[in-house]
Motif scaffolding. Structure first.
Motif, PDB file in Angstrom:
ATOM      1  N   GLY A  20       4.505   5.003   6.723  1.00  0.00           N
ATOM      2  CA  GLY A  20       5.923   4.689   6.798  1.00  0.00           C
ATOM      3  C   GLY A  20       6.565   4.235   5.505  1.00  0.00           C
ATOM      4  O   GLY A  20       7.796   4.072   5.456  1.00  0.00           O
ATOM      5  N   GLN A  21       5.788   4.031   4.457  1.00  0.00           N
ATOM      6  CA  GLN A  21       6.345   3.481   3.217  1.00  0.00           C
ATOM      7  C   GLN A  21       7.223   4.489   2.474  1.00  0.00           C
ATOM      8  O   GLN A  21       8.224   4.112   1.858  1.00  0.00           O
ATOM      9  CB  GLN A  21       5.220   2.978   2.313  1.00  0.00           C
ATOM     10  N   ARG A  22       6.861   5.760   2.523  1.00  0.00           N
ATOM     11  CA  ARG A  22       7.695   6.761   1.850  1.00  0.00           C
ATOM     12  C   ARG A  22       9.098   6.780   2.462  1.00  0.00           C
ATOM     13  O   ARG A  22      10.103   6.787   1.742  1.00  0.00           O
ATOM     14  CB  ARG A  22       7.028   8.130   1.953  1.00  0.00           C
ATOM     15  N   ASP A  23       9.152   6.784   3.776  1.00  0.00           N
ATOM     16  CA  ASP A  23      10.453   6.810   4.438  1.00  0.00           C
ATOM     17  C   ASP A  23      11.232   5.521   4.177  1.00  0.00           C
ATOM     18  O   ASP A  23      12.472   5.535   4.058  1.00  0.00           O
ATOM     19  CB  ASP A  23      10.282   7.032   5.936  1.00  0.00           C
ATOM     20  N   LEU A  26      11.064   3.799   1.392  1.00  0.00           N
ATOM     21  CA  LEU A  26      11.607   3.929   0.046  1.00  0.00           C
ATOM     22  C   LEU A  26      12.810   4.871   0.036  1.00  0.00           C
ATOM     23  O   LEU A  26      13.810   4.601  -0.637  1.00  0.00           O
ATOM     24  CB  LEU A  26      10.534   4.431  -0.921  1.00  0.00           C
ATOM     25  N   ARG A  27      12.727   5.946   0.788  1.00  0.00           N
ATOM     26  CA  ARG A  27      13.879   6.853   0.884  1.00  0.00           C
ATOM     27  C   ARG A  27      15.116   6.103   1.378  1.00  0.00           C
ATOM     28  O   ARG A  27      16.201   6.230   0.797  1.00  0.00           O
ATOM     29  CB  ARG A  27      13.551   7.998   1.839  1.00  0.00           C
ATOM     30  N   ASP A  28      14.947   5.309   2.414  1.00  0.00           N
ATOM     31  CA  ASP A  28      16.074   4.549   2.954  1.00  0.00           C
ATOM     32  C   ASP A  28      16.594   3.539   1.928  1.00  0.00           C
ATOM     33  O   ASP A  28      17.811   3.325   1.805  1.00  0.00           O
ATOM     34  CB  ASP A  28      15.665   3.829   4.235  1.00  0.00           C
ATOM     35  N   ALA A  47      20.319   3.605   0.339  1.00  0.00           N
ATOM     36  CA  ALA A  47      21.207   2.448   0.433  1.00  0.00           C
ATOM     37  C   ALA A  47      21.773   2.070  -0.933  1.00  0.00           C
ATOM     38  O   ALA A  47      22.902   1.571  -1.029  1.00  0.00           O
ATOM     39  CB  ALA A  47      20.456   1.269   1.040  1.00  0.00           C
ATOM     40  N   ALA A  48      20.990   2.325  -1.965  1.00  0.00           N
ATOM     41  CA  ALA A  48      21.439   2.043  -3.327  1.00  0.00           C
ATOM     42  C   ALA A  48      22.234   3.193  -3.929  1.00  0.00           C
ATOM     43  O   ALA A  48      22.608   3.145  -5.103  1.00  0.00           O
ATOM     44  CB  ALA A  48      20.234   1.738  -4.222  1.00  0.00           C
ATOM     45  N   LYS A  49      22.466   4.237  -3.123  1.00  0.00           N
ATOM     46  CA  LYS A  49      23.202   5.424  -3.553  1.00  0.00           C
ATOM     47  C   LYS A  49      22.516   6.123  -4.724  1.00  0.00           C
ATOM     48  O   LYS A  49      23.173   6.617  -5.662  1.00  0.00           O
ATOM     49  CB  LYS A  49      24.658   5.074  -3.888  1.00  0.00           C
ATOM     50  N   ILE A  50      21.190   6.173  -4.646  1.00  0.00           N
ATOM     51  CA  ILE A  50      20.380   6.905  -5.623  1.00  0.00           C
ATOM     52  C   ILE A  50      19.802   8.134  -4.927  1.00  0.00           C
ATOM     53  O   ILE A  50      19.126   8.026  -3.909  1.00  0.00           O
ATOM     54  CB  ILE A  50      19.251   6.020  -6.176  1.00  0.00           C
ATOM     55  N   GLY A  51      20.103   9.288  -5.478  1.00  0.00           N
ATOM     56  CA  GLY A  51      19.647  10.533  -4.869  1.00  0.00           C
ATOM     57  C   GLY A  51      18.134  10.627  -4.853  1.00  0.00           C
ATOM     58  O   GLY A  51      17.445  10.221  -5.797  1.00  0.00           O
ATOM     59  N   LEU A  68      13.356   0.843  -7.688  1.00  0.00           N
ATOM     60  CA  LEU A  68      11.948   0.901  -7.345  1.00  0.00           C
ATOM     61  C   LEU A  68      11.305  -0.483  -7.480  1.00  0.00           C
ATOM     62  O   LEU A  68      10.459  -0.878  -6.658  1.00  0.00           O
ATOM     63  CB  LEU A  68      11.227   1.925  -8.209  1.00  0.00           C
ATOM     64  N   ALA A  69      11.698  -1.224  -8.497  1.00  0.00           N
ATOM     65  CA  ALA A  69      11.180  -2.576  -8.686  1.00  0.00           C
ATOM     66  C   ALA A  69      11.556  -3.475  -7.521  1.00  0.00           C
ATOM     67  O   ALA A  69      10.731  -4.259  -7.010  1.00  0.00           O
ATOM     68  CB  ALA A  69      11.683  -3.163 -10.000  1.00  0.00           C
ATOM     69  N   SER A  70      12.789  -3.367  -7.050  1.00  0.00           N
ATOM     70  CA  SER A  70      13.222  -4.208  -5.941  1.00  0.00           C
ATOM     71  C   SER A  70      12.514  -3.800  -4.644  1.00  0.00           C
ATOM     72  O   SER A  70      12.247  -4.648  -3.787  1.00  0.00           O
ATOM     73  CB  SER A  70      14.729  -4.132  -5.770  1.00  0.00           C
ATOM     74  N   PHE A  71      12.200  -2.529  -4.502  1.00  0.00           N
ATOM     75  CA  PHE A  71      11.455  -2.078  -3.309  1.00  0.00           C
ATOM     76  C   PHE A  71      10.047  -2.681  -3.301  1.00  0.00           C
ATOM     77  O   PHE A  71       9.530  -3.068  -2.250  1.00  0.00           O
ATOM     78  CB  PHE A  71      11.357  -0.553  -3.306  1.00  0.00           C
ATOM     79  N   LEU A  72       9.439  -2.778  -4.471  1.00  0.00           N
ATOM     80  CA  LEU A  72       8.064  -3.270  -4.570  1.00  0.00           C
ATOM     81  C   LEU A  72       7.984  -4.802  -4.553  1.00  0.00           C
ATOM     82  O   LEU A  72       6.904  -5.353  -4.364  1.00  0.00           O
ATOM     83  CB  LEU A  72       7.427  -2.748  -5.862  1.00  0.00           C
ATOM     84  N   ALA A  73       9.121  -5.454  -4.768  1.00  0.00           N
ATOM     85  CA  ALA A  73       9.110  -6.928  -4.858  1.00  0.00           C
ATOM     86  C   ALA A  73       8.717  -7.581  -3.538  1.00  0.00           C
ATOM     87  O   ALA A  73       9.002  -7.075  -2.467  1.00  0.00           O
ATOM     88  CB  ALA A  73      10.465  -7.410  -5.302  1.00  0.00           C
TER      89      ALA A  73
END
Length: 372
Positions: free
Chosen positions: A295-298, A300-302, A306-310, A367-372
């Motif tokens: 579930g981690q890939r999905d 990260l996609r979300d 949310a950050a409006k990054i393609g 990506l850094a905030s996702f991993l925090a």
């Protein structure tokens, strides 16, 4: 210029682009066609592949590769993926060769060449035709040789999202073989040398002059586009590798998914960065991460959305798992476990040439905030 000419089918715009493509790919013949998909289909038709034949194809790729095999009446046999470069696993391909196997289609996925020495050795051993699917890799190279120039045919796509994209659909077929080039050119226009006279069945696979003219404008700039993508990739590799839980795949494990998985577990890896092999010229059509954990890939996609990054998932379902291939023999759909794992883990982040420094930094921060 095209509008003024009044010639909207074939003509000098197409011919001039074909010459430029032949030069770029170091091939004797380049044939402009209506799409990358039709380039594969035309190659299969020119090689006479049809009912009763089997063709080895990657299971982790875009649909067109296997779909074209089915369209000529042959059977696609699905081959597992390398866990490092995502390309076709030649060792698995070797296990799936039968007396009916007539060709192999390595896909140079995401802008990096497949292992063409191993592909060509396997083909020579079993008398197979080789069609290089370079839809994402025009301008990429394997040990200094352009992708698409090594096998019997090479195919390219000019779909707008490709590194060298047009106004719409377009593609090209290349070959070093005079006889194959002649046959492909004939098949491209309903197999008619003389209008209204047909010796066999071809198709309408012509490249529009308007597309040819558009692509020709981009051709002189293509090296700069590629250099910008490579610089963006270098930035990501340097910056993302500093984040906790981010590691780069180890090419030493390219033939052994189990060894790589063990190494990633030992490193407490959460995200795996892509690898550009030293012997390859990678053009980075995609910059593809592996996100480990169910579930981690999905997630990260979300997070990126949310950050409006393609971002995009290439590809969430492997070919052997597609409903349309459910009727293929079970033997052609076995042993694709690595590809299944990749399909649940991969996600691609922005890599296009026009990315600004601020945008790249924003991607890294997300990506850094996702991993925090």
């Amino acid at each position: 210029r095209v509008f003024r000419s009044g010639q909207f089918i074939m003509g000098p715009e197409v011919t001039q682009l074909e010459s430029a493509i032949a030069e770029l790919t170091a091939t004797k013949h380049a044939i402009g066609v209506s799409s990358g998909t039709d380039a594969i289909l035309l190659a299969l038709m020119a090689l006479g592949i049809g009912p009763g034949d089997e063709v080895l194809v990657p299971t982790f790729t875009f649909f067109a590769t296997a779909g074209c095999v089915s369209r000529v009446g042959a059977t696609p046999v699905f081959v597992d993926a390398c866990p490092i470069c995502f390309n076709l696993d030649v060792n698995d391909a070797r296990l799936k060769v039968t007396s009916r196997t007539k060709a192999i289609i390595p896909v140079h996925l995401f802008g990096q060449s497949a292992d063409m020495d191993a592909v060509m050795a396997l083909a020579a051993e079993h008398g197979l035709h080789v069609i290089e699917d370079g839809a994402q890799s025009i301008g990429a190279a394997y040990k200094g040789r352009p992708c698409g120039s090594i096998g019997h045919f090479g195919t390219y796509s000019f779909f707008p999202s490709k590194n060298l994209g047009g106004f719409g659909d377009g593609g090209a077929l290349v070959t070093q073989d005079d006889a194959l080039a002649d046959r492909a050119r004939l098949l491209r226009t309903h197999a008619s040398k003389r209008k209204y006279y047909h010796h066999f069945v071809g198709g309408n696979f012509r490249l529009d002059p308007l597309q040819a003219a558009m692509i020709a404008v981009k051709m002189p700039r293509y090296a700069a586009y590629t250099a910008a993508r490579q610089a963006n990739a270098d930035y990501y590799l340097a910056e993302l590798s500093q984040l906790p839980g981010v590691v780069q795949a180890d090419p030493a494990h390219c033939k052994c998914a189990a060894a790589q998985n063990a190494a990633l577990a030992a490193a407490d890896a959460r995200i795996v960065l892509p690898v550009a092999y030293p012997h390859n010229t990678h053009i980075w059509n995609q910059f593809t991460l592996r996100v480990l954990g169910t579930g981690q890939r999905d997630a990260l996609r979300d997070h990126l959305n949310a950050a409006k990054i393609g971002c995009e998932i290439y590809y969430p379902v492997t070919m052997d798992q597609q409903k349309c291939f459910a009727d293929t023999p079970a033997s052609s759909r076995i042993g694709c476990e690595v590809a299944h794992q990749l399909a649940a883990e991969v996600i691609s982040i922005p890599i296009y040439p026009e990315l600004t420094a601020d945008q790249k930094a924003e991607v890294v921060a997300a990506l850094a905030s996702f991993l925090a």
